[in-house]
Design a protein around this motif. Sequence first.
Motif, PDB file in Angstrom:
ATOM      1  N   ALA A   1       2.451   7.199   4.792  1.00 19.92           N
ATOM      2  CA  ALA A   1       1.216   6.669   4.221  1.00 19.92           C
ATOM      3  C   ALA A   1       0.829   7.512   3.014  1.00 19.92           C
ATOM      4  CB  ALA A   1       0.104   6.703   5.272  1.00 19.92           C
ATOM      5  N   GLY A   2       0.152   6.879   2.066  1.00 24.45           N
ATOM      6  CA  GLY A   2      -0.279   7.617   0.881  1.00 24.45           C
ATOM      7  C   GLY A   2      -0.746   6.677  -0.206  1.00 24.45           C
ATOM      8  N   ASP A   3      -1.153   7.238  -1.299  1.00 23.54           N
ATOM      9  CA  ASP A   3      -1.582   6.452  -2.457  1.00 23.54           C
ATOM     10  C   ASP A   3      -0.411   6.312  -3.415  1.00 23.54           C
ATOM     11  OD1 ASP A   3      -4.139   6.266  -1.425  1.00 23.54           O
ATOM     12  OD2 ASP A   3      -4.855   8.042  -2.488  1.00 23.54           O
ATOM     13  N   TYR A   4      -0.053   5.068  -3.720  1.00 20.73           N
ATOM     14  CA  TYR A   4       1.087   4.783  -4.578  1.00 20.73           C
ATOM     15  C   TYR A   4       0.660   3.857  -5.716  1.00 20.73           C
ATOM     16  CZ  TYR A   4       3.813   6.608  -0.645  1.00 20.73           C
ATOM     17  OH  TYR A   4       4.326   7.410   0.347  1.00 20.73           O
ATOM     18  N   GLU A   5       1.324   3.986  -6.850  1.00 17.08           N
ATOM     19  CA  GLU A   5       1.023   3.148  -8.000  1.00 17.08           C
ATOM     20  C   GLU A   5       1.378   1.698  -7.674  1.00 17.08           C
ATOM     21  OE1 GLU A   5       1.719   3.312 -12.839  1.00 17.08           O
ATOM     22  OE2 GLU A   5       3.118   4.349 -11.503  1.00 17.08           O
ATOM     23  N   ALA A   6       0.421   0.802  -7.860  1.00 23.83           N
ATOM     24  CA  ALA A   6       0.664  -0.573  -7.453  1.00 23.83           C
ATOM     25  C   ALA A   6      -0.324  -1.539  -8.097  1.00 23.83           C
ATOM     26  CB  ALA A   6       0.553  -0.700  -5.923  1.00 23.83           C
ATOM     27  N   VAL A   7       0.099  -2.800  -8.128  1.00 25.83           N
ATOM     28  CA  VAL A   7      -0.809  -3.908  -8.417  1.00 25.83           C
ATOM     29  C   VAL A   7      -1.388  -4.346  -7.075  1.00 25.83           C
ATOM     30  CG1 VAL A   7      -1.003  -6.286  -9.227  1.00 25.83           C
ATOM     31  CG2 VAL A   7       0.497  -4.680 -10.434  1.00 25.83           C
ATOM     32  N   LEU A   8      -2.699  -4.369  -6.992  1.00 22.44           N
ATOM     33  CA  LEU A   8      -3.372  -4.786  -5.756  1.00 22.44           C
ATOM     34  C   LEU A   8      -4.103  -6.097  -5.991  1.00 22.44           C
ATOM     35  CD1 LEU A   8      -4.350  -4.283  -2.834  1.00 22.44           C
ATOM     36  CD2 LEU A   8      -6.288  -3.025  -3.823  1.00 22.44           C
ATOM     37  N   ILE A   9      -3.792  -7.076  -5.161  1.00 18.79           N
ATOM     38  CA  ILE A   9      -4.499  -8.356  -5.205  1.00 18.79           C
ATOM     39  C   ILE A   9      -5.260  -8.504  -3.896  1.00 18.79           C
ATOM     40  CG2 ILE A   9      -4.291 -10.865  -5.384  1.00 18.79           C
ATOM     41  CD1 ILE A   9      -1.674 -10.441  -6.907  1.00 18.79           C
ATOM     42  N   LYS A  10      -6.570  -8.486  -3.983  1.00 14.95           N
ATOM     43  CA  LYS A  10      -7.424  -8.625  -2.803  1.00 14.95           C
ATOM     44  C   LYS A  10      -8.057 -10.003  -2.819  1.00 14.95           C
ATOM     45  CE  LYS A  10     -11.463  -6.595  -0.501  1.00 14.95           C
ATOM     46  NZ  LYS A  10     -12.514  -5.557  -0.588  1.00 14.95           N
ATOM     47  N   ILE A  11      -7.790 -10.770  -1.774  1.00 15.72           N
ATOM     48  CA  ILE A  11      -8.316 -12.132  -1.667  1.00 15.72           C
ATOM     49  C   ILE A  11      -9.473 -12.138  -0.685  1.00 15.72           C
ATOM     50  CG2 ILE A  11      -7.754 -14.538  -1.176  1.00 15.72           C
ATOM     51  CD1 ILE A  11      -4.783 -13.717  -1.524  1.00 15.72           C
ATOM     52  N   GLY A  12     -10.629 -12.632  -1.128  1.00 14.92           N
ATOM     53  CA  GLY A  12     -11.798 -12.679  -0.260  1.00 14.92           C
ATOM     54  C   GLY A  12     -12.167 -11.304   0.259  1.00 14.92           C
ATOM     55  N   GLU A  13     -12.306 -11.193   1.598  1.00 12.56           N
ATOM     56  CA  GLU A  13     -12.673  -9.925   2.225  1.00 12.56           C
ATOM     57  C   GLU A  13     -11.504  -8.945   2.310  1.00 12.56           C
ATOM     58  OE1 GLU A  13     -15.779  -9.068   3.116  1.00 12.56           O
ATOM     59  OE2 GLU A  13     -16.431 -10.982   2.243  1.00 12.56           O
ATOM     60  N   GLY A  14     -10.292  -9.454   2.137  1.00 13.66           N
ATOM     61  CA  GLY A  14      -9.125  -8.578   2.207  1.00 13.66           C
ATOM     62  C   GLY A  14      -8.915  -7.955   3.574  1.00 13.66           C
ATOM     63  N   LEU A  15      -9.270  -8.663   4.643  1.00 10.79           N
ATOM     64  CA  LEU A  15      -9.200  -8.117   6.002  1.00 10.79           C
ATOM     65  C   LEU A  15      -7.970  -8.582   6.774  1.00 10.79           C
ATOM     66  CD1 LEU A  15     -12.961  -8.511   7.023  1.00 10.79           C
ATOM     67  CD2 LEU A  15     -11.787  -6.478   6.139  1.00 10.79           C
ATOM     68  N   GLY A  16      -7.170  -9.456   6.167  1.00  9.87           N
ATOM     69  CA  GLY A  16      -5.998  -9.978   6.864  1.00  9.87           C
ATOM     70  C   GLY A  16      -4.767  -9.119   6.656  1.00  9.87           C
ATOM     71  N   ASP A  17      -3.687  -9.519   7.329  1.00  3.90           N
ATOM     72  CA  ASP A  17      -2.420  -8.800   7.178  1.00  3.90           C
ATOM     73  C   ASP A  17      -2.001  -8.809   5.718  1.00  3.90           C
ATOM     74  OD1 ASP A  17      -2.290  -8.276   9.845  1.00  3.90           O
ATOM     75  OD2 ASP A  17      -0.984  -9.987  10.323  1.00  3.90           O
TER      76      ASP A  17
END
Length: 202
Positions: A128-144
């Motif tokens: 686990a850790g912080d990695y460089e990435a494109v993050l796409i969060k849809i709505g609440e972002g609570l799903g898998d």
Amino acid sequence: MNQKGLINLLISIFILASSLHSSEAALANQQVIPDEAIRLRILANSNSEEDQMVKRRIRDQVNESINEWVADLTSIEASRTVIKNHLDEINKIVETELKGIGSNDSFRVTFGEVAFPTKLYGEFVYPAGDYEAVLIKIGEGLGDNWWCVLFPPLCFLDFSNGDAVQAEEETAPAEPSEEVEVDFFLVKIIDAITDWFKGLFN
């Protein structure tokens, strides 16, 4: 045991030892993701079938576009620049997909350091850790979530399908224990041969 039999035994032991060390080396080299990589992570609104379907549709469209943009690039610096310059287009892709299925979900596209959970993919643990990435969060972002590696292009591998690993397991990587097991096995073989030789002269 005659001389020929002894020679065959020693050859067999040598081949076995070489095979064990080769397997150990192969295990150590099974890391798929290089140290310098750019990832893509998509968080679904929820775990409902509809929200997971939305995530998969967006995944397919975004992957197709980004793979075209970075296909001929050979450095992470160039890939980083290209992806940053196309963030508006990624936003448009997500917006178009949501409108196309009549979804009213909000969304957010960001690029930077993103938190990833520990995963076991194949025989390698990705901590686990912080990695460089494109993050796409849809709505609440609570799903898998779903994630892959954009650069180098590894999105044909679905790393999100790896097994979750407990945090405490990160302090006990597999490689050292494998080495200890191999070394212990070889020691037993050597001890047995030594005892056999001693028996010849007793």
